[in-house]
Design an enzyme around this catalytic site. Structure first.
Site, PDB file in Angstrom:
ATOM      1  N   GLU A  70      43.262  40.086  37.001  1.00 44.43           N
ATOM      2  CA  GLU A  70      44.339  38.806  36.769  1.00 44.43           C
ATOM      3  C   GLU A  70      43.871  37.590  37.257  1.00 44.43           C
ATOM      4  O   GLU A  70      44.631  36.983  38.376  1.00 44.43           O
ATOM      5  CB  GLU A  70      45.732  39.482  37.520  1.00 44.43           C
ATOM      6  CG  GLU A  70      45.726  40.822  37.284  1.00 44.43           C
ATOM      7  CD  GLU A  70      47.381  41.378  38.125  1.00 44.43           C
ATOM      8  OE1 GLU A  70      47.814  40.492  39.379  1.00 44.43           O
ATOM      9  OE2 GLU A  70      47.552  42.197  38.014  1.00 44.43           O
ATOM     10  N   GLU A  92      46.704  48.135  35.071  1.00 41.68           N
ATOM     11  CA  GLU A  92      47.322  48.520  35.843  1.00 41.68           C
ATOM     12  C   GLU A  92      48.703  48.845  35.849  1.00 41.68           C
ATOM     13  O   GLU A  92      49.248  48.389  34.640  1.00 41.68           O
ATOM     14  CB  GLU A  92      47.558  47.143  37.356  1.00 41.68           C
ATOM     15  CG  GLU A  92      46.480  47.579  38.057  1.00 41.68           C
ATOM     16  CD  GLU A  92      46.819  45.930  38.967  1.00 41.68           C
ATOM     17  OE1 GLU A  92      47.781  45.629  39.767  1.00 41.68           O
ATOM     18  OE2 GLU A  92      45.115  45.554  39.585  1.00 41.68           O
TER      19      GLU A  92
END
Ligand code: FCB
Length: 522
Positions: free
Chosen positions: A199, A425
Site C-alpha cells: 500500500e 488483504e
C-alpha cells in the site's frame, strides 16, 4: 507447495495513456454465488496476513533500531492511547506457536512483512541477528507446509533514513533496493512469492500528506515525491530480486477504493469520482502496469512538482514486469463535488478521499494531533455516506465493490500482461465480545468474510484471474494510529497474557480453507 505463475522475462510493459475512467453504479443484485455453497478453483490459495510492526514486538531486541513508527508513536496524541509496537503480539518470540495456529486454520500460505529496521537498522549496515529471525520463521513455515509470502515494506522505514529525507528523497529508493538485495540473498531460495511494498498510497499520502501515519508530515508535495520514489524503489527491488531469485514470483500490493459519483448525471460529481479514482488507484496502477502516469492526474497536480522529479528511465524501471498484483480491498465510497457535512461526519471520512484509509480517526481525548486530507488536491472531492452498514472503522460494507474492482483491474491492467491477481488483504474490525469461557462469537466478521468471498467468486466467474485470498488478519494486532483499539483478527489476542483464541470467524475460515469452498449460509 508450488504456485503456477506466468513466466516473466519476455513481457514488455506497455507504455500508454491512462485507462479511461468509467463510472459505474453499484451492482446490488443477486448472483449465482449469493447463497448456497461456493466452490473455488482447484489450487486457489487460502492465507492470512500480518505485518512486522503490527505483530512482532521485540522493538529494541537483537540490534533492531527505531523505525519511523517507533518515533511517531512517541508524538503526544498521534496514536490512540499512546500505544506502540514495542511488544504488540510478541510474535518475534512466539512465531513457532503462531505457525501452529496457522496450521490449525488450514492455511496454505502466510503473508508477513520483514522489518527493514531489524535487518538494516541504520539504513546501511546489515544486522545478521535481525535477518536470522526471518530465516527461522521461513524454515518453520516450510516445515509446516505453509507457503511464505514475503512483503519487504509494510510502512516501517528505518528512522535513520527518514533523517536523511525519507521517501521524498530519491536516495530512499536505492537504499530500498539494497535492502531487497540483502533479503533476496538470504531467502531467495526459500520464499516463492515476494511483494515489494504494501500500500504505497498509505506510506506516501497518510505518512507525508495527511500526517495520520508515520512520519507525520503534512505536505502535498512531499506525499507526491514519496509516491514516486516508493514506486522507483519497487521497480529497482524487482530488478534486484529477479537476479537473486529467478524462480520466485514478484509483485506489489496496492490498496484500492471504488469511487462512485453520488449523482452519475452530474458532471461535477463524475469528475470528483474521476479525481478520487486517479489519486487513489490510477496514480500507482498506471506507472506500475502501463509505464506512464495518468495524464489527467499529472494535470491536476501540475503545481505540486511531481513531473519535475521524474528522471529519464524512471518509468521503465517502475514498470518492470511483475508476476503478481496484490489487491487490498476494504471498501469503496461515493463522492460528490460539494460537501455534505452531515454525511461526512456520519461516515467519519475526511474530505479529499472516499477511500478506506482516509478515515483513521482516533479518540478526541488527550493531546490533539492535527491531520489533514491525504489527497494532495482535495478541493471538490467530498465523500458521502450511502447509509450502508459500517464496520468499527466507520468503513461502509460494500462487497460488490470487490467484484467490480477485480474485473476492472483484470480487463484494464493485469489481464493483457498476464499478471495474476491475489486479494492480499480483506477483513473487518468489529467490537468483539468475549464470553465467560473466553470465546468470541463474531458473526459480524464471519458475515463480512462470507459476503466478500462470494463477491470474489463473482469476479472469478466474470473472468478475473484471482489465484488466492488473504484474510486481514491472522490475529488482532497494532492497528497503526488506532493502536490496539480496533480488532481485525481471526484470532483474539489477550494483550495481557498474549493468549490466542480462535474466533468463530477463524473456525469458519479454517473450514473454507480446508474445503476450498464457502459453505451454504446457515
Ligand atoms: C491496511 C493495512 C494493514 C491494516 C489494515 C486494516 O491498510 O495494510 O496493515 O492496518 O489496513
Amino acid at each position: 507447495m508450488t504456485l503456477s505463475m506466468p513466466g516473466t522475462g519476455a513481457r514488455a510493459a506497455a507504455p500508454g495513456t491512462a485507462a479511461p475512467f468509467t463510472p459505474s453504479a453499484p451492482l446490488v443484485r443477486a448472483t449465482p454465488n449469493s447463497s448456497g455453497r461456493v466452490e473455488f478453483p482447484a489450487g486457489f490459495l487460502w492465507g492470512a496476513a500480518t505485518a512486522a510492526y503490527q505483530v512482532e514486538g521485540a522493538g529494541a531486541e537483537d540490534g533492531r533500531l527505531d523505525s519511523i513508527w517507533d518515533v511517531f508513536c512517541r508524538i503526544p496524541g498521534a496514536v490512540h492511547h499512546g500505544d506502540d509496537g514495542m511488544v504488540a503480539c510478541d510474535h518475534y518470540h512466539r512465531y513457532r506457536e503462531d505457525v501452529e495456529l496457522m496450521k490449525s486454520l488450514h492455511l496454505d500460505t502466510y503473508r508477513f512483512s520483514t522489518s527493514w529496521a531489524r535487518v538494516v537498522p541504520d539504513g546501511r549496515t546489515v544486522n545478521p541477528r535481525g535477518l536470522d529471525f526471518y530465516s527461522r520463521l521461513v524454515d518453520e513455515l516450510l516445515e509446516a507446509d505453509i507457503m511464505p509470502w514475503l512483503t519487504l515494506y509494510h510502512w516501517d522505514l528505518p528512522q535513520a533514513l527518514e533523517e536523511q529525507g525519507g521517501w521524498p528523497a530519491r536516495d530512499a529508493a536505492y537504499r530500498f533496493a539494497d535492502y531487497a538485495a540483502v533479503m533476496g540473498d538470504a531467502l531467495g531460495d526459500r520464499v516463492p512469492v515476494w511483494t515489494t511494498l504494501n500500500e504505497p498510497w498509505c506510506s506516501a499520502f497518510l505518512g507525508y500528506t495527511a500526517g495520520v501515519h508515520a512520519p507525520g508530515k503534512k505536505s502535498p508535495e512531499l506525499g507526491l515525491a514519496a509516491a514516486h520514489h516508493l514506486m522507483l524503489g519497487h521497480g529497482l527491488a524487482v530488478e534486484t530480486l529477479r537476479e537473486r531469485a529467478p524462480q520466485a514470483s514478484l509483485g506489489i500490493t496496492l490498496n484500492f477504493t471504488v469511487s462512485d459519483p453520488v449523482d452519475p448525471d452530474n458532471p461535477a460529481d463524475v469528475d470528483a469520482a474521476r479525481r478520487d479514482d486517479g489519486m487513489f488507484n490510477r496514480i500507482f496502477l498506471d506507472p506500475v502496469l502501463r509505464g506512464a502516469y495518468p495524464q489527467d492526474i499529472l494535470v491536476d497536480v501540475a503545481h505540486l512538482g511531481l513531473a519535475e522529479l521524474i528522471e529519464p528511465g524512471d518509468l521503465e524501471i517502475i514498470s518492470t514486469p511483475i508476476d503478481v498484483l496484490g489487491v487490498n480491498y476494504y471498501n469503496g465510497g461515493a463522492v460528490a463535488a460539494t460537501p455534505d457535512p452531515e454525511s461526512a461526519t456520519a461516515s467519519g471520512v475526511p474530505d479529499g478521499t472516499a477511500g478506506p484509509d482516509g478515515a483513521r480517526e482516533h479518540d478526541a481525548t488527550g493531546p490533539v494531533w492535527e491531520t489533514r486530507s491525504p489527497n494532495p488536491v482535495p478541493d471538490g472531492v467530498h465523500p458521502r455516506s450511502r447509509g450502508l452498514p459500517i464496520t468499527d472503522m466507520g468503513w461502509e460494507v460494500q462487497p460488490e465493490g470487490l467484484t467490480r474492482l477485480l474485473v476492472r483491474i483484470q480487463e484494464d491492467y493485469t489481464g493483457p500482461r498476464g499478471t495474476a491477481l491475489f486479494v492480499t488483504e480483506n477483513g473487518a474490525a468489529y467490537p468483539d465480545v468475549v464470553e465467560q469461557d473466553g470465546t468470541v462469537d463474531d458473526q459480524d466478521r464471519l458475515a463480512f468474510l462470507d459476503a466478500h468471498l462470494r463477491a470474489l467468486k463473482d469476479a472469478i466467474d466474470a473472468g478475473a484471474d484471482v489465484r488466492g485470498y488473504f484474510a486481514w488478519s491472522l490475529m488482532d494486532n497494532f492497528e497503526w494510529a488506532l493502536g490496539y483499539a480496533k480488532r481485525f483478527g481471526l484470532t483474539r489476542v489477550d494483550y495481557e497474557t498474549q493468549e490466542r483464541t480462535v474466533k468463530s470467524s477463524g473456525r469458519w475460515y479454517a473450514d473454507v480453507a480446508r474445503d476450498n469452498a464457502v459453505p451454504a449460509r446457515g
